[in-house]
Design a protein around this motif. Sequence first.
Motif, short mmCIF file in Angstrom:
data_model
loop_
_atom_site.label_atom_id
_atom_site.label_comp_id
_atom_site.label_asym_id
_atom_site.label_seq_id
_atom_site.Cartn_x
_atom_site.Cartn_y
_atom_site.Cartn_z
N ASN A 295 0.84 -1.20 0.00
CA ASN A 295 0.00 0.00 0.00
C ASN A 295 0.88 1.25 0.00
N GLY A 296 0.27 2.43 0.12
CA GLY A 296 1.02 3.67 0.01
C GLY A 296 2.13 3.81 1.03
N GLU A 297 1.83 3.55 2.32
CA GLU A 297 2.84 3.69 3.36
C GLU A 297 3.97 2.68 3.18
N GLN A 298 3.62 1.47 2.77
CA GLN A 298 4.65 0.45 2.53
C GLN A 298 5.52 0.81 1.34
N MET A 299 4.90 1.35 0.28
CA MET A 299 5.68 1.77 -0.89
C MET A 299 6.63 2.91 -0.52
N LEU A 300 6.18 3.80 0.35
CA LEU A 300 7.05 4.89 0.79
C LEU A 300 8.27 4.34 1.52
N SER A 301 8.07 3.34 2.36
CA SER A 301 9.21 2.69 3.03
C SER A 301 10.15 2.06 2.00
N PHE A 302 9.56 1.43 0.99
CA PHE A 302 10.36 0.75 -0.04
C PHE A 302 11.26 1.74 -0.79
#
Length: 315
Positions: free
Chosen positions: A196-203
């Motif tokens: 999701n968006g927050e996970q993609m930001l971490s990635f």
Amino acid sequence: MRYEKHRKRKKRKSTSIVLILLVLFGATGGYAYYQYKQGVNQSLEKINNDENNVNEEVYTFEGKKDQYGATNILLLGSDAREGEKASRADTIMIAHYNEDKGTYKLTSIMRDIYVNIPGYGKHKINSAFMRGGPELMRKTIKENFDIDLQYFAIVDFQGFVQLIDEAFPQGVEINVEKKMSAYIDVPLEPGLQRLNGEQMLSFVRFRHDAIGDFGRVQRQQQALQAISEQLSGIQTIPKLPKLVGVVTPYINTNMDTGDILFMAKDFFAKDRGDIQTFRIPIENGYKDAKIKGEGSVLDLDLEMNREAFHQFLTQ
């Protein structure tokens, strides 16, 4: 007489077709505007603000098309904390769009490269934004790499999160190559998965491993390619107004909404193939160095990097 009647019927039929087309275009335009405003309001509710207080800072930007006839957009990722201005450029990219060739390319510029900043001497390139906003960054790129930039877009990272969640309710499929946890808000486990968006930001932000910022830049390009591939296609075009609306409150740009929609529509409507990517510095085109007052920097072979960059743009 029969000829006159036939001509009148034909004229009435043509007029009717024109009127029907005008109604359809009007309805389509109205729906697109409604979707755009719905996206804007959705994001404004999330940031608990109003439209007049978002992106208040106005930047000058004296860019133009490059010498190859392409449109270049300076993309800056902002990591401003609460109560701060968007004063730091955590990510520096250039999106290249050549309308005549129908090509789209992406260049990542590593923030620690050591270059001359007009009026300030040699410093890390990311300090150009802190010293003089996107215009000084434009001048710095022009002086060192001889390429013009027509537009800029400063994107708050929360805009990236909201865009991903709106465009991909089920998440973006991507391969996480390793466990990621240090200095990111949402830890990630390895494996092919939907983020999701927050996970993609971490990635795209993780860089605390053996290859540091080089790995982060590689993941950013990998993420943007995955997003474009999974979002591409003619079925995406009706979604564009709302997607543009969702990101608008989080973006500061000299592009108007029409510019963004036109380039986005062209991007998704064409069979463009893979997006070509490039990184500055190139392999073997730099050396690690320590500079007093700057810390660790990437000291470029400027001529080698400039030549390779222009080859990438013209191939």
